[in-house]
Design a protein around this motif. Sequence first.
Motif, short mmCIF file in Angstrom:
data_model
loop_
_atom_site.label_atom_id
_atom_site.label_comp_id
_atom_site.label_asym_id
_atom_site.label_seq_id
_atom_site.Cartn_x
_atom_site.Cartn_y
_atom_site.Cartn_z
N THR A 1 0.83 -1.21 0.00
CA THR A 1 0.00 0.00 0.00
C THR A 1 0.86 1.26 0.00
O THR A 1 0.61 2.20 -0.75
CB THR A 1 -0.93 0.01 1.23
OG1 THR A 1 -1.72 -1.18 1.21
CG2 THR A 1 -1.82 1.22 1.23
N GLN A 2 1.90 1.27 0.83
CA GLN A 2 2.80 2.43 0.87
C GLN A 2 3.52 2.62 -0.45
O GLN A 2 3.68 3.75 -0.92
CB GLN A 2 3.81 2.27 2.00
CG GLN A 2 3.21 2.38 3.37
CD GLN A 2 4.21 2.08 4.46
OE1 GLN A 2 5.35 1.72 4.19
NE2 GLN A 2 3.78 2.23 5.70
N VAL B 1 1.84 6.74 -6.90
CA VAL B 1 0.76 7.65 -7.30
C VAL B 1 1.17 9.09 -7.04
O VAL B 1 0.97 9.97 -7.89
CB VAL B 1 -0.55 7.30 -6.56
CG1 VAL B 1 -1.59 8.40 -6.71
CG2 VAL B 1 -1.10 5.98 -7.08
N LEU B 2 1.76 9.35 -5.88
CA LEU B 2 2.22 10.71 -5.57
C LEU B 2 3.30 11.16 -6.55
O LEU B 2 3.27 12.30 -7.04
CB LEU B 2 2.75 10.79 -4.14
CG LEU B 2 3.29 12.14 -3.70
CD1 LEU B 2 2.20 13.20 -3.72
CD2 LEU B 2 3.91 12.03 -2.32
N VAL C 1 5.10 14.50 -11.15
CA VAL C 1 5.75 14.60 -12.46
C VAL C 1 4.76 14.96 -13.55
O VAL C 1 5.02 15.82 -14.39
CB VAL C 1 6.47 13.27 -12.80
CG1 VAL C 1 6.94 13.25 -14.24
CG2 VAL C 1 7.64 13.05 -11.87
N GLY C 2 3.59 14.34 -13.54
CA GLY C 2 2.62 14.54 -14.61
C GLY C 2 1.78 15.78 -14.48
O GLY C 2 1.81 16.67 -15.34
#
Length: 63
Positions: free
Chosen positions: A23-24, A30-31, A36-37
Motif C-alpha cells: 500500500t505504501q 501515485v504521488l 511529475v505529470g
Amino acid sequence: MSQSQVTQATHLPVAAGQVGRLTQSLMAMVLGLFIVGVVGFSHIDVIHNAAHDVRHSNAFPCH
C-alpha cells in the motif's frame, strides 16, 4: 493446537506487513506520478518551473 493452526497463526503478521508495504509503495508511486505529470504540466509558471528543474536535476527527460 495442531501444527497447521500454529503455522497459520505465525504467518498472519507477515502477510499484514506485506500488505502495508504494498500500500505504501503504491501510494508513493501515485504521488510521484502526480508530481511529475500533473504539476509538470501546470499553467502556473512557478509550479511548472520548479517541477521542470527537479526533472532535469534527476536526469528525467521532459522534452
